[in-house]
Design a protein around this motif. Structure first.
Motif, PDB file in Angstrom:
ATOM      1  N   ALA A   1       0.881  -1.242  -0.041  1.00 31.92           N
ATOM      2  CA  ALA A   1      -0.052   0.096   0.171  1.00 31.92           C
ATOM      3  C   ALA A   1       0.961   1.016  -0.128  1.00 31.92           C
ATOM      4  O   ALA A   1       0.560   2.176  -0.550  1.00 31.92           O
ATOM      5  CB  ALA A   1      -0.913  -0.089   1.158  1.00 31.92           C
ATOM      6  N   ALA A   2       2.010   1.276   0.857  1.00 30.73           N
ATOM      7  CA  ALA A   2       2.729   2.364   0.799  1.00 30.73           C
ATOM      8  C   ALA A   2       3.468   2.469  -0.772  1.00 30.73           C
ATOM      9  O   ALA A   2       3.722   3.446  -1.125  1.00 30.73           O
ATOM     10  CB  ALA A   2       3.883   2.141   2.050  1.00 30.73           C
ATOM     11  N   GLY A   3       3.792   1.634  -1.116  1.00 30.90           N
ATOM     12  CA  GLY A   3       4.596   1.536  -2.552  1.00 30.90           C
ATOM     13  C   GLY A   3       3.842   1.992  -3.460  1.00 30.90           C
ATOM     14  O   GLY A   3       3.934   2.818  -4.362  1.00 30.90           O
ATOM     15  N   ALA A   4       2.170   1.610  -3.459  1.00 31.11           N
ATOM     16  CA  ALA A   4       1.397   1.975  -4.414  1.00 31.11           C
ATOM     17  C   ALA A   4       1.127   3.482  -4.485  1.00 31.11           C
ATOM     18  O   ALA A   4       0.926   4.160  -5.195  1.00 31.11           O
ATOM     19  CB  ALA A   4       0.102   1.141  -4.341  1.00 31.11           C
ATOM     20  N   ALA A   5       0.989   3.877  -2.979  1.00 39.08           N
ATOM     21  CA  ALA A   5       0.628   5.464  -2.850  1.00 39.08           C
ATOM     22  C   ALA A   5       1.785   6.253  -3.210  1.00 39.08           C
ATOM     23  O   ALA A   5       1.454   7.401  -3.484  1.00 39.08           O
ATOM     24  CB  ALA A   5       0.412   5.486  -1.239  1.00 39.08           C
TER      25      ALA A   5
END
Length: 64
Positions: A56-60
């Motif tokens: 999620a952090a990578g996608a955001a």
């Protein structure tokens, strides 16, 4: 003969420690296996959560 006295004190201390450990119930193989499986399940859940947070952090953070 202080060394002889020290030996006797150490033997008494070791006997007391052994007696305290003898009072503890032994864990059976079945309960040990159950506990290990429960611990492994908890760790798998933690790993899955961390991977999801990382994804999620990578996608955001990816720029458009």
């Amino acid at each position: 003969m202080t060394r002889g006295n020290q030996r006797e004190q150490d033997r008494a201390k070791a006997a007391k420690k052994a007696a305290a450990n003898a009072k503890k119930p032994k864990e059976s193989a079945a309960t040990l296996a159950k506990r290990k499986e429960a611990d492994a399940e908890i760790l798998r859940a933690k790993q899955k959560k961390k991977e999801e947070e990382k994804a999620a952090a990578g996608a955001a953070s990816t720029p458009k």
